[in-house]
Scaffold this motif. Structure first.
Motif, mmCIF file in Angstrom:
data_model
loop_
_atom_site.group_PDB
_atom_site.id
_atom_site.type_symbol
_atom_site.label_atom_id
_atom_site.label_comp_id
_atom_site.label_asym_id
_atom_site.label_seq_id
_atom_site.Cartn_x
_atom_site.Cartn_y
_atom_site.Cartn_z
ATOM 1 N N PRO A 147 3.119 26.454 29.124
ATOM 2 C CA PRO A 147 2.876 25.095 28.639
ATOM 3 C C PRO A 147 4.134 24.248 28.511
ATOM 4 O O PRO A 147 4.089 23.032 28.697
ATOM 5 N N GLY A 148 5.265 24.866 28.186
ATOM 6 C CA GLY A 148 6.492 24.103 28.016
ATOM 7 C C GLY A 148 6.934 23.372 29.267
ATOM 8 O O GLY A 148 7.582 22.318 29.191
ATOM 9 N N TRP A 149 6.555 23.892 30.423
ATOM 10 C CA TRP A 149 6.935 23.248 31.678
ATOM 11 C C TRP A 149 6.169 21.955 31.905
ATOM 12 O O TRP A 149 6.551 21.166 32.783
ATOM 13 N N ALA A 150 5.106 21.709 31.151
ATOM 14 C CA ALA A 150 4.373 20.446 31.300
ATOM 15 C C ALA A 150 5.271 19.262 30.972
ATOM 16 O O ALA A 150 5.076 18.161 31.505
ATOM 17 N N ILE A 151 6.272 19.471 30.109
ATOM 18 C CA ILE A 151 7.260 18.435 29.807
ATOM 19 C C ILE A 151 8.569 18.727 30.531
ATOM 20 O O ILE A 151 9.112 17.873 31.240
ATOM 21 N N GLY A 153 9.262 20.472 33.089
ATOM 22 C CA GLY A 153 9.229 20.479 34.542
ATOM 23 C C GLY A 153 9.549 19.142 35.169
ATOM 24 O O GLY A 153 9.929 19.074 36.341
ATOM 25 N N TRP A 154 9.419 18.055 34.400
ATOM 26 C CA TRP A 154 9.729 16.722 34.919
ATOM 27 C C TRP A 154 11.221 16.425 34.875
ATOM 28 O O TRP A 154 11.691 15.495 35.554
ATOM 29 N N PHE A 155 11.994 17.176 34.074
ATOM 30 C CA PHE A 155 13.384 16.826 33.835
ATOM 31 C C PHE A 155 14.390 17.815 34.412
ATOM 32 O O PHE A 155 15.555 17.451 34.587
ATOM 33 N N VAL A 156 13.972 19.031 34.687
ATOM 34 C CA VAL A 156 14.898 20.024 35.235
ATOM 35 C C VAL A 156 15.134 19.724 36.709
ATOM 36 O O VAL A 156 14.181 19.656 37.486
ATOM 37 N N PRO A 157 16.394 19.532 37.102
ATOM 38 C CA PRO A 157 16.671 19.206 38.510
ATOM 39 C C PRO A 157 16.138 20.254 39.472
ATOM 40 O O PRO A 157 16.030 21.436 39.134
ATOM 41 N N TYR A 163 7.278 21.478 40.365
ATOM 42 C CA TYR A 163 6.618 22.023 39.178
ATOM 43 C C TYR A 163 5.521 21.107 38.628
ATOM 44 O O TYR A 163 4.402 21.573 38.346
ATOM 45 N N PRO A 164 5.777 19.804 38.443
ATOM 46 C CA PRO A 164 4.700 18.947 37.922
ATOM 47 C C PRO A 164 3.476 18.932 38.830
ATOM 48 O O PRO A 164 2.340 18.885 38.338
ATOM 49 N N HIS A 165 3.702 18.979 40.131
ATOM 50 C CA HIS A 165 2.578 19.020 41.074
ATOM 51 C C HIS A 165 1.771 20.289 40.892
ATOM 52 O O HIS A 165 0.535 20.260 40.829
ATOM 53 N N ARG A 166 2.444 21.420 40.786
ATOM 54 C CA ARG A 166 1.748 22.708 40.617
ATOM 55 C C ARG A 166 0.998 22.743 39.294
ATOM 56 O O ARG A 166 -0.142 23.224 39.235
ATOM 57 N N ILE A 167 1.622 22.255 38.234
ATOM 58 C CA ILE A 167 0.959 22.244 36.922
ATOM 59 C C ILE A 167 -0.268 21.342 36.958
ATOM 60 O O ILE A 167 -1.319 21.676 36.393
#
Length: 262
Positions: A147-151, A153-157, A163-167
């Motif tokens: 769940p943490g990647w939902a936020i 994933g938009w900021f990690v280069p 990642y946002p697409h996969r989520i």
């Protein structure tokens, strides 16, 4: 808590929690308990929360992004016309005044884009986190990223390129009606245009080239025009993604628990 027959309904008033047994409202709205009641109970510690309000807010602010981009497109056209005239050898006070007006309008457009983008990003991420949490309730095992990647994933280069697409795909699948799957075409088209607009913007802002002056400014204006047009298309598709995914989750919550056959 399931009703007879295994159906779980969401509260008809707040659309946040499960309706109490034999009632159309949740325990909180009935005043019987301050604690939320899990809707599906398959993900301990998580409850369905309505994405409708955040979804509409995100869609409206995405519309503001489109409006700002349309303003920027107009500024890009004026900039292209003014710098093109200078590059073609036009001189005189009128030509330079037109170029100055185009520069001023471009500056206003950049400010409008920045304001709309920041405002939209804050609300969109809140909505995205909400639908990701709901998707965890619908299908706890159907997610490839935590769940943490939902936020994050938009900021990690680098990883923010996919990642946002996969989520989003995992959320979409978990939110589809029980026993069915829905096409990923809309999400894939939105993400493709989003990446295209990002790369187009970076090419323009990062390209210095060997030419200088009005000719380079004209080329930059054309590049910004392409980037802004792609951003408009991506934002329109993002609105469709937000509206459809919000509707899917709301309808699935109202439909209740998965049929026993599933």
């Amino acid at each position: 808590m399931p009703y007879p027959g295994g159906t779980v309904l969401i509260c008809a008033r707040c659309h946040h929690f499960a309706a109490a047994p034999g009632a159309a409202l949740c325990r909180r709205c009935l005043g019987a308990s301050p604690e939320p009641v899990p809707v599906f109970g398959s993900a301990p510690g998580l409850w369905l929360r309505s994405p409708v309000g955040l979804g509409w807010a995100a869609a409206v602010l995405l519309g503001a992004v489109v409006a700002a981009d349309l303003f920027a497109v107009c500024a890009d056209l004026l900039q292209y016309d003014a710098t093109g005239a200078l590059a073609d050898g036009e001189t005189g006070a009128a030509a330079f005044r037109r170029a100055d007006r185009a520069d001023s309008l471009s500056g206003l457009a950049v400010g409008a884009q920045a304001l709309s983008l920041v405002s939209c990003a804050v609300v969109y991420l809140c909505w995205f986190h909400r639908v990701r949490a709901n998707a965890q309730v619908f299908n706890p095992l159907g997610h490839r990223k935590s769940p943490g990647w939902a936020i994050g994933g938009w900021f990690v280069p680098v990883v923010n390129l996919w990642y946002p697409h996969r989520i989003t795909l995992d959320i979409w699948d978990a939110s589809s009606p029980w026993g069915t799957t829905r096409s990923h075409a809309l999400i894939n088209a939105w993400w493709t245009l989003w990446l295209a607009s990002l790369f187009a913007g970076r090419v323009v802002t990062g390209g210095n080239g060997d030419t200088e002056g009005a000719a380079q400014a004209r080329d930059d204006a054309l590049g910004m025009l392409v980037s802004d047009a792609l951003d408009i298309a991506a934002a329109v598709l993002a609105i469709l993604v937000v509206v459809r995914l919000t509707r899917m989750q709301h309808e699935k919550a109202l439909a209740g628990a998965a049929p026993a056959a599933l």
